[in-house]
Design a protein around this motif. Structure first.
Motif, PDB file in Angstrom:
ATOM      1  N   ASP A  43      32.589  27.020  26.162  1.00 12.36           N
ATOM      2  CA  ASP A  43      33.241  25.688  25.484  1.00 12.36           C
ATOM      3  C   ASP A  43      32.987  25.870  24.274  1.00 12.36           C
ATOM      4  OD1 ASP A  43      34.446  23.503  24.719  1.00 12.36           O
ATOM      5  OD2 ASP A  43      33.483  22.065  26.063  1.00 12.36           O
ATOM      6  N   LEU A  44      33.870  26.164  23.286  1.00 13.44           N
ATOM      7  CA  LEU A  44      33.933  26.352  21.909  1.00 13.44           C
ATOM      8  C   LEU A  44      35.235  25.578  21.271  1.00 13.44           C
ATOM      9  CD1 LEU A  44      33.039  30.082  21.761  1.00 13.44           C
ATOM     10  CD2 LEU A  44      31.354  28.321  21.475  1.00 13.44           C
ATOM     11  N   GLN A  45      35.398  24.653  21.881  1.00 19.56           N
ATOM     12  CA  GLN A  45      36.518  23.908  21.321  1.00 19.56           C
ATOM     13  C   GLN A  45      36.107  23.291  20.071  1.00 19.56           C
ATOM     14  OE1 GLN A  45      37.549  20.563  23.906  1.00 19.56           O
ATOM     15  NE2 GLN A  45      39.529  19.877  22.914  1.00 19.56           N
ATOM     16  N   GLY A  46      37.163  23.518  19.099  1.00 19.21           N
ATOM     17  CA  GLY A  46      37.023  22.734  17.879  1.00 19.21           C
ATOM     18  C   GLY A  46      35.932  23.259  16.678  1.00 19.21           C
ATOM     19  N   VAL A  47      35.447  24.569  17.338  1.00 18.79           N
ATOM     20  CA  VAL A  47      34.385  25.046  16.285  1.00 18.79           C
ATOM     21  C   VAL A  47      34.875  25.768  15.265  1.00 18.79           C
ATOM     22  CG1 VAL A  47      32.609  25.361  18.362  1.00 18.79           C
ATOM     23  CG2 VAL A  47      34.213  27.232  17.447  1.00 18.79           C
ATOM     24  N   SER A  65      40.075  25.939  21.875  1.00 23.76           N
ATOM     25  CA  SER A  65      41.381  25.164  21.117  1.00 23.76           C
ATOM     26  C   SER A  65      40.841  24.463  20.200  1.00 23.76           C
ATOM     27  CB  SER A  65      41.737  24.207  22.531  1.00 23.76           C
ATOM     28  OG  SER A  65      40.827  23.419  22.924  1.00 23.76           O
ATOM     29  N   ASP A  66      41.851  24.228  19.281  1.00 21.35           N
ATOM     30  CA  ASP A  66      41.467  23.431  18.017  1.00 21.35           C
ATOM     31  C   ASP A  66      40.552  23.926  17.016  1.00 21.35           C
ATOM     32  OD1 ASP A  66      43.461  21.136  18.529  1.00 21.35           O
ATOM     33  OD2 ASP A  66      42.157  20.603  20.283  1.00 21.35           O
ATOM     34  N   SER A  67      40.342  25.240  17.378  1.00 18.47           N
ATOM     35  CA  SER A  67      39.138  25.726  16.474  1.00 18.47           C
ATOM     36  C   SER A  67      39.723  26.394  15.256  1.00 18.47           C
ATOM     37  CB  SER A  67      38.528  27.082  17.393  1.00 18.47           C
ATOM     38  OG  SER A  67      37.674  26.430  18.651  1.00 18.47           O
ATOM     39  N   ALA A  82      42.300  33.073  27.481  1.00 17.84           N
ATOM     40  CA  ALA A  82      41.230  32.241  26.584  1.00 17.84           C
ATOM     41  C   ALA A  82      42.400  31.075  26.128  1.00 17.84           C
ATOM     42  CB  ALA A  82      40.791  33.105  25.312  1.00 17.84           C
ATOM     43  N   ASP A  83      41.666  30.042  25.904  1.00 16.94           N
ATOM     44  CA  ASP A  83      42.715  28.866  25.395  1.00 16.94           C
ATOM     45  C   ASP A  83      42.387  28.533  23.920  1.00 16.94           C
ATOM     46  OD1 ASP A  83      43.605  26.613  24.719  1.00 16.94           O
ATOM     47  OD2 ASP A  83      42.778  24.983  26.298  1.00 16.94           O
ATOM     48  N   LEU A  84      43.581  29.081  23.283  1.00 15.71           N
ATOM     49  CA  LEU A  84      43.562  28.980  21.651  1.00 15.71           C
ATOM     50  C   LEU A  84      44.640  28.180  21.368  1.00 15.71           C
ATOM     51  CD1 LEU A  84      42.929  32.955  21.306  1.00 15.71           C
ATOM     52  CD2 LEU A  84      41.648  31.273  20.130  1.00 15.71           C
TER      53      LEU A  84
END
Length: 165
Positions: A43-47, A65-67, A82-84
């Motif tokens: 979980d690297l969301q928003g990094v 996402s939102d990264s 992946a969710d980008l």
């Protein structure tokens, strides 16, 4: 212990001054060196991974996402499923990256290098591809509906699968 220390010292000398080995346990931050790291299912969301070194790294099924990946070097990186979504990938180097089934909906790929990237069945709905380098990028079954094409003027029609219409 001594043999390990000698090996590490030998590697440092061989790499030269200022060179460092990737540490896959480093926290996500701008400029992080995650070359050849396996970051699957994280979980690297928003990094913020601006200018990160991600060459040959794997992010299969990772939530980015939102990264922010502005200027990241992700040559040959794997972003399988992946969710980008809504990620900022402006100026990122994604040449030969594998983005099969990746969700790039709403992502900014302005001026990104996507040469020879694999975008099979990728979701690029509403993505901004203005100025992106797409030579030999593979878009088989990729959904480009509503995406801004590389010329920055054309918006792909609803139902644009595999190519911008």
């Amino acid at each position: 212990m001594r043999a390990t220390l000698l090996i590490v010292l030998g590697l440092a000398l061989a790499l030269g001054p200022g060179a460092a080995l990737a540490d896959c346990t480093d926290l996500p931050e701008p400029g992080v060196d995650w070359k050849r790291c396996h970051m699957d299912r994280r979980d690297l969301q928003g990094v913020d991974l601006s200018d990160a070194k991600l060459r040959d790294a794997s992010f299969a099924r990772t939530d980015l996402s939102d990264s922010i990946l502005v200027g990241a070097d992700a040559f040959r990186a794997k972003f399988l499923s992946a969710d980008l979504s809504n990620a900022n990938l402006e100026g990122a180097r994604l040449a030969e990256a594998d983005l099969t089934k990746a969700d790039l909906s709403g992502a900014s790929l302005r001026d990104a290098n996507l040469r020879r990237a694999r975008l099979y069945r990728a979701n690029l709905r509403g993505a901004d591809l203005t100025g992106a380098q797409m030579k030999k990028a593979e878009l088989l079954d990729a959904d480009l509906s509503g995406a801004t094409w590389i010329d920055g003027e054309r918006v792909c029609a609803e139902g644009s699968i595999g190519r911008c219409r």
